[in-house]
Design a protein around this motif. Sequence first.
Motif: not given
Length: 402
Positions: A63-64, A78-79, A81-82, A119-120, A122-124
């Motif tokens: 995911v990263s 990661g998409q 998660l987005d 980073e996560l 921000r994504r979630i």
Amino acid sequence: MTGTHRLSVREKVFLSDAEIHRESDFATAEDLRARVLFHVLFSDELLIGDSQCLNTPLFRALVSPAEARKHGVRGDLGQLLDNGRIQVARRDGLTLREVHASQALREVKHRPDAGYADELDRRIRAHPVSYDFGAVAAAFKSGVLRLIGRRLSEAEGATYDVLERAREWVTGQEPLYFNSVKNWVEGFRTADGSVPAALVLGVDAVDRAAGEAYRQALPTVLGASTAASEGLEGLTDAATRRTVVERTGFAAGVLDPFLLGRIPVDVLLEATEQPSRTALVEELAVMKNGERPDLDRFQEAMAEFSGWTREAFGRAFDATDERELAVLRGRRNLMRYGITEDSLTGTLGAVLDVGPVDDSRNEYLDARFAARSVPVPAAPAAPPAHPPVRQRRRAVIGSAGR
């Protein structure tokens, strides 16, 4: 496809497959990627816990992009998660950065850099899911005590003694952390180089009890199905099971770890928008809730979705890599599905697998979708602010490489 869509809650599945605290059959990030994408296909929301998403190196690599470079793999999930296809369940009021800081103080193993937690976060942010840490802690503790108690009922000698000591120790922990149990177990294992075999059996039983209780606690509190890579054999009793429907001849790409590990994520996202896939997820959700699905709708959806995936996989790999396309074209096995019924309870279950055509069947995943009742008693002296988790019907979805 045609037909009336069911009005139902979104189907949530908890990714217990990605669990650093238990033995895993994932040798590579591609193996885990295949399992993740399989579960995304058959759920509306795939949930993963805050600890799991932080402390599972292979999941981090998927995911990263920064983590992917460390492992030399493709970190494109990661998409998911987005857009909320994968959601991270966080303990109430805490960011992943704060969870990470707490784990650092307790010296939890396999922690990432703090930048990954940021980073996560921000994504979630657009898809928040939270849980009551006290309720999960109570469910974990009660699960450990229940499983130890089960072993105590059949143990004797040194095995009984170590299980009884473990039960007394667990009862006194508030809250009980998984890492604390592991430290207790390791302390027992390293205390004496000449530990009797019976004592080793007791220590191993405590270790397994902690792993199983940890795997069950969070999805139970979240009310989610559990994605498990093993332990599905007991979901139905073969002696009382009869086959209601069995069909074969379908495209097997969704059960092929090699192809799922490499399918572009955009194709997977397109798959989740297909009406036939939506119908399948809805009927499986009905089944996993212990109710009777619309079997005609299920079969129509299966046939239509299989045809779509056959075309989509061919289109995707024709434009990418010759090796994947060669595997796709070279597969001779076909997926089959079966619907079974327990003649005593009337409960239905579904099976997806590759029939015994040739030896390459061992290269595939197989899956079981079923409902079972799991008792989750309250932990002793649970704080009043956290009501006990009561017995509920919990569905289980699983996939396991043969």
